[in-house]
Motif scaffolding. Structure first.
Motif, PDB file in Angstrom:
ATOM      1  N   PHE A 161       0.888  -0.926  -0.008  1.00 11.13           N
ATOM      2  CA  PHE A 161       0.054   0.124   0.020  1.00 11.13           C
ATOM      3  C   PHE A 161       0.693   1.341   0.137  1.00 11.13           C
ATOM      4  O   PHE A 161       1.039   2.097   0.866  1.00 11.13           O
ATOM      5  CB  PHE A 161      -0.846  -0.187   1.209  1.00 11.13           C
ATOM      6  CG  PHE A 161      -1.636  -1.254   1.182  1.00 11.13           C
ATOM      7  CD1 PHE A 161      -3.065  -1.444   0.571  1.00 11.13           C
ATOM      8  CD2 PHE A 161      -1.291  -2.323   1.947  1.00 11.13           C
ATOM      9  CE1 PHE A 161      -3.648  -2.541   0.576  1.00 11.13           C
ATOM     10  CE2 PHE A 161      -2.236  -3.464   2.294  1.00 11.13           C
ATOM     11  CZ  PHE A 161      -3.381  -3.630   1.379  1.00 11.13           C
ATOM     12  N   TRP A 169      -1.834   5.025  -1.215  1.00 11.14           N
ATOM     13  CA  TRP A 169      -2.443   3.898  -1.229  1.00 11.14           C
ATOM     14  C   TRP A 169      -2.653   3.359   0.058  1.00 11.14           C
ATOM     15  O   TRP A 169      -3.404   2.241   0.360  1.00 11.14           O
ATOM     16  CB  TRP A 169      -2.076   2.816  -2.240  1.00 11.14           C
ATOM     17  CG  TRP A 169      -2.223   3.250  -3.751  1.00 11.14           C
ATOM     18  CD1 TRP A 169      -1.191   3.763  -4.567  1.00 11.14           C
ATOM     19  CD2 TRP A 169      -3.328   3.245  -4.605  1.00 11.14           C
ATOM     20  NE1 TRP A 169      -1.651   4.143  -5.873  1.00 11.14           N
ATOM     21  CE2 TRP A 169      -2.822   3.713  -5.998  1.00 11.14           C
ATOM     22  CE3 TRP A 169      -4.412   2.710  -4.332  1.00 11.14           C
ATOM     23  CZ2 TRP A 169      -3.920   3.681  -6.925  1.00 11.14           C
ATOM     24  CZ3 TRP A 169      -5.639   3.100  -5.314  1.00 11.14           C
ATOM     25  CH2 TRP A 169      -5.045   3.305  -6.556  1.00 11.14           C
ATOM     26  N   CYS A 172      -6.038   2.430   1.753  1.00 11.99           N
ATOM     27  CA  CYS A 172      -6.486   1.164   1.403  1.00 11.99           C
ATOM     28  C   CYS A 172      -6.154  -0.297   2.319  1.00 11.99           C
ATOM     29  O   CYS A 172      -6.738  -1.231   2.225  1.00 11.99           O
ATOM     30  CB  CYS A 172      -6.076   0.790  -0.006  1.00 11.99           C
ATOM     31  SG  CYS A 172      -6.520   2.201  -1.303  1.00 11.99           S
ATOM     32  N   CYS A 206     -10.048   3.887  -3.248  1.00 12.84           N
ATOM     33  CA  CYS A 206      -9.162   2.486  -3.364  1.00 12.84           C
ATOM     34  C   CYS A 206      -9.885   1.551  -4.601  1.00 12.84           C
ATOM     35  O   CYS A 206      -9.883   0.282  -4.139  1.00 12.84           O
ATOM     36  CB  CYS A 206      -9.503   1.828  -1.779  1.00 12.84           C
ATOM     37  SG  CYS A 206      -8.656   2.826  -0.516  1.00 12.84           S
ATOM     38  N   ASN A 237      -8.452  -5.109  -7.590  1.00 17.26           N
ATOM     39  CA  ASN A 237      -8.104  -4.050  -6.534  1.00 17.26           C
ATOM     40  C   ASN A 237      -7.068  -4.252  -5.569  1.00 17.26           C
ATOM     41  O   ASN A 237      -6.415  -3.561  -5.058  1.00 17.26           O
ATOM     42  CB  ASN A 237      -9.475  -3.601  -6.047  1.00 17.26           C
ATOM     43  CG  ASN A 237     -10.233  -2.680  -6.797  1.00 17.26           C
ATOM     44  OD1 ASN A 237     -10.093  -1.467  -6.791  1.00 17.26           O
ATOM     45  ND2 ASN A 237     -11.532  -3.091  -7.570  1.00 17.26           N
ATOM     46  N   THR A 241      -3.524  -2.284  -5.211  1.00 12.59           N
ATOM     47  CA  THR A 241      -3.375  -1.235  -4.091  1.00 12.59           C
ATOM     48  C   THR A 241      -2.389  -1.809  -3.166  1.00 12.59           C
ATOM     49  O   THR A 241      -1.704  -1.104  -2.715  1.00 12.59           O
ATOM     50  CB  THR A 241      -4.815  -1.189  -3.416  1.00 12.59           C
ATOM     51  OG1 THR A 241      -5.226  -2.416  -3.051  1.00 12.59           O
ATOM     52  CG2 THR A 241      -5.918  -0.644  -4.228  1.00 12.59           C
ATOM     53  N   SER A 245       1.054  -0.823  -6.373  1.00 10.91           N
ATOM     54  CA  SER A 245       1.135   0.574  -5.937  1.00 10.91           C
ATOM     55  C   SER A 245       2.576   0.412  -5.719  1.00 10.91           C
ATOM     56  O   SER A 245       3.269   1.710  -5.763  1.00 10.91           O
ATOM     57  CB  SER A 245       0.362   0.903  -4.739  1.00 10.91           C
ATOM     58  OG  SER A 245       0.798   0.161  -3.633  1.00 10.91           O
TER      59      SER A 245
END
Length: 401
Positions: A161, A169, A172, A206, A237, A241, A245
């Protein structure tokens, strides 16, 4: 003169260190005390206000004492060696990692025979394309591509993250507190529950435009990454994330590029003639010795088993290209990574069983497996026929006597 010489040498060393730091953030990864955050390491790595799993289980700073090293302190603190650390550093700057892990999972060990969108929604690995007779249901499939730290050859966790000049991120992560359900709907509220909540609450910070990303790759996803086609797009997702990321700069902040590159790697790693095809796919339905399998894969893979010594995942270690930053070839896994992640060894498995869909049928959430009914009936018929011929044989022998 001697004092001047010493000062000159020290100055050169300082200039060299600063140059190394400016050219590569990896200087701050030199451990083992790296994970026990203190004022020095936080300043050196710009980790102020970051959270880390204390040996993988909490989000506190290590309770380091004089003479201790690496999350190893007196009770009640965690007492684990560097080789046993298993945690991620949240909110670290993008592009700060050493190598990649290409994680592949084995659907028959992780998914039910028939995917139920209500019951199995939070099983990221599963979708209708992991069902029996689907093309991606009995082969290694994509879990993710994970930037990973490797300090002096030891395994010391991963960035997660991450923060870039495009997005932060870290919110998230479950510590981001964006979800109003946290710690209210269930006692063991997990990251998976948190991400489901973010989706239901439509927290755009997010969520990615998954439809546009997944649709062009749908046919390849059915085979190479069937879990990514689950409802609500939770899998993509999560992987972007948490992991993507942290290498987003390398992929130009382009999630479609990240996904396509992962699929290319899976295709390369699992196609006929590859090591995983020769020593895992071709042994599907059989048992393979753990040490034999690791050696056959040239020490480039970490094998993960469940408590029944069934294959769950294969983690392939990949070199990070010094120019492009992309994963470009398989490499020997750092010894610490193997020591901390070898779930087969921890389950005391001498072999790994690679199950097929038609061998077992999952009938409960407790992971108990029983043979399907038709297999039982065939076994009974076979035994009856065998018994018949045994009786006839004994009768013939009796007549001859």
């Amino acid at each position: 003169m001697l004092l001047f010489y010493r000062l000159f040498i020290i100055s050169c060393y300082i200039v060299y260190c600063l140059t190394q730091f400016n050219s590569s953030n990896n200087l701050c990864l030199n451990g083992p005390n790296f994970w026990c955050l203190n004022d020095t390491t936080e300043l050196l790595c710009n980790f102020t206000n970051k959270t880390i799993g204390l040996c993988g289980y909490t989000s506190k700073r290590c309770q380091i004492k004089t003479g201790d090293s690496f999350c190893k302190s007196s009770p009640p603190a965690q007492e684990q060696s560097p080789f046993e650390f298993n945690g991620g550093l949240t909110g670290v700057d993008d592009n700060l990692f050493s190598y990649y892990i290409l994680s592949l999972y084995w659907p028959p060990s992780s998914c039910p025979p028939i995917y139920n969108e209500t019951i199995d929604l939070l099983h990221y690995f599963c979708s209708s394309y992991t069902d029996i007779n689907q093309p991606g249901s009995e082969r290694l499939a994509l879990h993710g591509l994970w930037p990973t730290f490797s300090t002096n050859g030891n395994y010391q966790g991963w960035p997660q993250f991450c923060l870039s000049n495009q997005n932060d991120w870290s919110k998230c992560h479950i510590n981001g507190n964006l979800c109003p359900w946290t710690n209210t709907t269930k006692d063991n509220f997990t990251q998976v529950d948190y991400e489901y909540c973010l989706s239901m609450e439509n927290r755009q910070e997010c969520l990615i435009n998954a439809t546009d990303i997944l649709l062009p790759e749908q046919e390849r996803l059915k085979i190479l990454a069937p879990g990514y086609l689950g409802i609500r797009n939770l899998f993509i997702n999560h992987e972007w994330t948490k992991h993507g990321s942290c290498c987003s700069l390398i992929f130009g902040y382009n999630i479609s590029y990240y996904l396509a590159y992962m699929l290319n790697l899976v295709d390369m790693a699992t196609r006929p003639g590859s090591l995983t095809y020769e020593y895992i796919q071709r042994y599907a339905g059989e048992k393979v010795g753990i040490n034999y399998l690791i050696a056959a894969l040239n020490q480039t893979a970490i094998i993960n088993c469940n408590s029944k010594c069934e294959l769950e995942e294969v983690w392939m270690c990949m070199h990070r290209d010094r120019h492009t930053g992309l994963p470009n070839r398989f490499v020997t896994c750092p010894p610490g990574a193997r020591n901390t992640s070898d779930s087969c060894k921890k389950a005391q498995c001498e072999y790994v069983f690679i199950p097929l869909r038609n061998q077992y049928r999952q009938i409960s959430t407790d992971n108990y497996y029983f043979p399907p009914l038709w297999t039982t009936l065939l076994s009974i018929i076979f035994l009856l026929i065998l018994l018949k011929y045994l009786i006839l044989g004994f009768g013939t022998c009796y007549q001859l006597l």
